[in-house]
Enzyme design. Structure first.
Site, PDB file in Angstrom:
ATOM      1  N   LYS A 144      39.937   5.903 -11.965  1.00 45.05           N
ATOM      2  CA  LYS A 144      40.542   7.220 -12.227  1.00 45.05           C
ATOM      3  C   LYS A 144      40.811   8.016 -10.942  1.00 45.05           C
ATOM      4  CE  LYS A 144      38.786   7.587 -16.971  1.00 45.05           C
ATOM      5  NZ  LYS A 144      39.960   7.388 -17.794  1.00 45.05           N
ATOM      6  N   PHE A 166      32.260   3.516 -23.967  1.00 43.43           N
ATOM      7  CA  PHE A 166      33.692   3.293 -23.724  1.00 43.43           C
ATOM      8  C   PHE A 166      33.844   2.775 -22.303  1.00 43.43           C
ATOM      9  CE2 PHE A 166      38.008   3.902 -22.465  1.00 43.43           C
ATOM     10  CZ  PHE A 166      38.699   3.493 -23.591  1.00 43.43           C
ATOM     11  N   ASP A 201      28.753   2.599 -14.950  1.00 46.50           N
ATOM     12  CA  ASP A 201      30.197   2.820 -15.055  1.00 46.50           C
ATOM     13  C   ASP A 201      30.455   4.297 -14.789  1.00 46.50           C
ATOM     14  OD1 ASP A 201      32.815   3.244 -15.699  1.00 46.50           O
ATOM     15  OD2 ASP A 201      32.783   2.088 -17.570  1.00 46.50           O
TER      16      ASP A 201
END
Ligand SMILES: Cc1ncc(COP(=O)(O)O)c(C=O)c1O
Length: 420
Positions: free
Chosen positions: A275, A161, A246
């Site tokens: 984030k 993801f 990531d």
């Protein structure tokens, strides 16, 4: 699909006490009528939050066991972050990158020093950081490695993801994220997560990069075999291929280290961050990494109106300051050990497996018990908010400011829901 989603929303069973307020019902109805149906939230309506706690429109308190998918690593409205944002709001918030401003250079230097990298490309959302890393890797492949133009390939992992843009969903193996959004961007090779031999077999002279999550979050908090990342590092070194980690969900102290890949003793050539970099206040993301790689970008080839804006940089600098003390990494390690010890006791009592590192866990629920959704709703009734990822996994990721007593309160609720 849209119709199906709509029906799903309409059929959502709202636990009895959560239905108590007509005010909450009105807000949910507005969402239902006017917002796109691209999420299936729990039926709570939050009005305020502080630290590890959220309060709904009826004044009911909930312990946050999700932390905005790691965007709220420092909890809600951490005073240092609010102070940095407020101070910057009183000065200048946006210049565009047409002009210099006095927050960009300091932010980039401080983030580069924190992460042990050379250069920073600031963006906004996580998906934008991943898109940016893909563009950099391709440009590097053509300019530096000598791959014939338009032939570069990037090797990715199954169940990945990395976001929701058209290029990123092109290499998603999740049919819900992927299907009916084509035509798809070519140039990606999918290999099984954890299988370094498959990556070795997929590498060719045209391979620009291997892009991987050090721990897969959305897939269910999947920790790869211990030799996976070190073997990818060696393969990348041996074949002149970039390793892109990531760390948008796994990074910035979530696992007990600044970067999750530190647990595996490796360094990537590029990292994507997001984030928590925005302190839960605004979207801030970045690609950080090697000078000779990020350095391939020239003026006009990439950018973003809001990327690296003064407000984002001021908040990002406060985040970097907080991370540089190691306090949050330490909390994640200590509280994470307690979290995993207690969740481990649930294996065989409603859970079949617990995965993760630090204050981050994926609890695989036993067949025959509640689904992830049902467990999340039952926990909400008990005042604990978390969310399933995949149908059978509860993702636990409390803010790192949570106290041990608060953590135990949430864990007691989880134990009650899983064993009842
Ligand atoms: C590993 C990873 N990469 C990228 C993203 C996308 O971030 P954003 O939702 O900010 O675009 C996410 C979001 O969950 C993520 O977990």
């Amino acid at each position: 699909m849209r119709g199906r989603r709509h029906n799903l929303m309409a059929m959502t069973v709202v636990p009895s006490h959560l239905e108590a307020s007509s005010q909450a019902a009105r807000y949910r109805a507005l969402d239902e009528q006017y917002s796109a149906h691209n999420y299936h939230p729990l039926p709570v309506v939050i009005a305020e939050a502080s630290g590890a706690w959220m309060t709904d429109v009826d004044g009911r308190h909930y312990l946050d066991f999700l932390a905005g998918y790691s965007a709220l690593n420092f909890g809600h409205r951490h005073p240092d972050l609010i102070a940095a944002a407020t101070e910057q709001l009183g000065r200048v918030t946006l210049t565009s990158r047409a002009f210099h401003h006095d927050q960009l250079g300091p932010f980039c230097r401080e983030l580069a020093e924190l992460t042990g990298t050379d250069r920073v490309l600031p963006m906004n959302s996580g998906a934008e950081a991943v898109e940016s890393a893909i563009k950099i890797a391709r440009k590097w492949a053509y300019r530096v490695k000598g791959v014939p133009e338009n032939r570069a390939e990037i090797i990715v992992a199954g169940s990945n993801f990395h976001g929701r843009t058209t290029t990123i969903v092109s290499f998603s193996t999740d049919p819900v994220a992927h299907d009916e959004f084509g035509p798809y961007t070519p140039g990606f090779i999918v290999t099984d997560y954890g299988d370094a031999a498959a990556v070795e077999a997929a590498i060719t002279e045209r391979t620009a990069a291997v892009l991987v999550e050090p721990i897969q979050g959305e897939a269910g908090v999947i920790v790869p075999p211990a030799d996976y990342l070190p073997r990818l590092r060696r393969l990348c070194d041996d074949n002149d291929v970039l390793l892109i980690a990531d760390e948008i969900q796994s990074g910035l102290a979530r696992t007990g280290e600044l970067l999750a890949s530190e647990h595996d003793g490796i360094r990537a050539d590029l990292y994507t961050l997001g984030k928590a970099l925005g302190g839960g206040i605004l979207p801030v993301s970045a690609v950080v990494g090697r000078d000779d790689v990020i350095g391939v970008l020239e003026p006009g080839q990439h950018g973003s109106t809001f990327g690296g804006n003064p407000l984002a940089c001021a908040v990002g600098r406060a985040v970097v300051r907080m991370l540089s003390t190691g306090e949050f990494q330490e909390r994640s390690r200590e509280l994470g050990a307690h979290l995993h010890a207690r969740l481990g006791e649930l294996v065989g009592r409603g859970a079949v497996e617990v995965r993760g590192r630090g204050l981050w866990a994926g609890v695989e629920l036993a067949a025959g018990g509640p689904t992830g959704r049902q467990a999340s709703e039952a926990l909400a009734e008990r005042g604990v908010l978390c969310k399933e990822t995949q149908d059978t996994t509860l993702r636990i990721a409390p803010p790192l400011v949570i106290t041990r007593a608060e953590l135990d309160t949430g864990l007691d609720a989880i134990e009650a829901v899983l064993t009842s």
